[in-house]
Write a protein that holds these residues in place. Sequence first.
Motif, PDB file in Angstrom:
ATOM      1  N   GLU A  33       1.094  -1.394   0.115  1.00 12.18           N
ATOM      2  CA  GLU A  33      -0.368   0.524  -0.118  1.00 12.18           C
ATOM      3  C   GLU A  33       0.917   0.628   0.016  1.00 12.18           C
ATOM      4  O   GLU A  33       1.530   1.176   0.648  1.00 12.18           O
ATOM      5  N   SER A  40      -3.264   0.675  -3.633  1.00  8.46           N
ATOM      6  CA  SER A  40      -2.838  -0.910  -3.077  1.00  8.46           C
ATOM      7  C   SER A  40      -2.905  -1.823  -4.278  1.00  8.46           C
ATOM      8  O   SER A  40      -2.924  -1.653  -5.153  1.00  8.46           O
ATOM      9  N   GLU A 105      -9.993  -2.396  -4.164  1.00  9.12           N
ATOM     10  CA  GLU A 105     -10.867  -2.004  -2.433  1.00  9.12           C
ATOM     11  C   GLU A 105     -11.965  -2.288  -2.155  1.00  9.12           C
ATOM     12  O   GLU A 105     -12.313  -2.740  -3.378  1.00  9.12           O
ATOM     13  N   ASN A 106     -12.118  -1.993  -0.925  1.00  9.03           N
ATOM     14  CA  ASN A 106     -14.173  -2.959  -0.943  1.00  9.03           C
ATOM     15  C   ASN A 106     -13.733  -4.299  -0.940  1.00  9.03           C
ATOM     16  O   ASN A 106     -15.439  -4.799  -0.927  1.00  9.03           O
TER      17      ASN A 106
END
Length: 360
Positions: A33, A40, A105-106
Motif C-alpha cells: 500500500e 494498493s 478496494e472494498n
Amino acid sequence: MFKNILAAYGLEIGDVFMQEFGIGLINKTWKVEKSDRTASYILQRINHSIFKRPDDIAFNVSYIARFLQQHHPDYLFITPLTTVDGKELYYDEQHGYFRLAPFLENSCTINTVNTPRQAFEAARQFGQFTSLCSRLDPAKLKITIPDFHNLPFRYQQFREALEQGNKDRRSETQDLIGFLQAHAGIMTTYTDILQNRSFGIRVTHHDTKISNVLFDAVDNGLCVIDLDTLMPGYFISDVGDMMRTYLCPVNEEETDMSSIGVREDYFQSIVTGYLSAMKPLLSRDEKHHFVYAGKFMIYMQALRFLTDYLNNDVYYGARYERHNVVRAENQVVLLQKLLDKEPILNGIVTDALYTTVPGM
C-alpha cells in the motif's frame, strides 16, 4: 529483495507499507500500500517448484484478459501489471518470479464457506467465468501443471506406490487401499469421459476453493482470482473441487471423522449458482455427471494423499505422524458420505435442470 522488485514496477520501498496477506499454501503473497493511500497492490511470488514455467501462467492470464476486454469489457477481471520495461513477470535470480496486481478496494476473500449464499455466489462466479470464455479456443492456453486432474495418471501413481512404497505403511493402510481399489470405477468413468465427444473441453479454473473468489462486504461475489491453474479442462474439475471443499463443514485436515458430512443445502447452492451461467452450455451427458464431479475430485484427492503417505510424504509433507493417511481417510469418509446421498443429490440436479435458476 523487495527494493528491486518494487522498483521494477516503478515503486519506491520507502513509499509503501507491506504486510503478508492471505493463507495460500503455494505462492507467497503480500499486500503493498502506498504511504499516501492512493493505491494498493497484491505482490505474489510464484512457487517455481510447482509451476515449472511461470511464463506460461502469465501468457494464459494476459490471453484471457485480452479476450475478455474485447468481448466482455464490463466483466471485472484483475490483470497483473507489467513492469516498467513491459514484462509480465519480474525475475530475481535469488528469489524467483514475482507479479504485481491492483488490489480491489472494498473486497475480501473467505477461507471457509460459512453459508449457502457464499457457496452460491462462488459457484456463480466460476460458472460465469467459464461461460464468458466459451468462444475462446481453450487449446490456445498453456498447460501450467501437466496431468493436474488426470485421474488415470493419479491412479497409476497409486499403483506404483503400492508396489514400490513403504511396505510397513502399505500393511497398516490395507482398509483404505481396499476402499480405493473397490471404487476404481470412478477412474473408469473418467476414461469413458475422455472418449465422449459430448463432454466439452473448456477454459477451466481448476482450483475453485472459496478463497479464489473476491467478495464484497455483504457476500456478493465480485470476480475469480488466482488463475495459476487456468488451463483447458472439463467442467467436472471446477464443479468437483467446489463440491469437495464446500459441502463438508470441515476440511481435509479434520481428524474427527464423525464431523464429516455432505450438506444438501450447500450442494443446492453449487448447482443453482453454477447452472445460472452454464446450464445452456452443458450437454445432456455433462448434466447427468454433475454429482460424478464430486466423486471424481474427492476420490482423486484421497488417492493423492494415500500415495504420498506410501511414498513417505515426499510431496505434501507431514506436520505430524500419519498426517497424510489421516487426510486420505478424511477424503474417503467424505466420498462415502457423498455416495450415500447420491440419489438425493441427483434429484436436486434434476429439479434445477427443469426449473428457472433463481438468484439468492
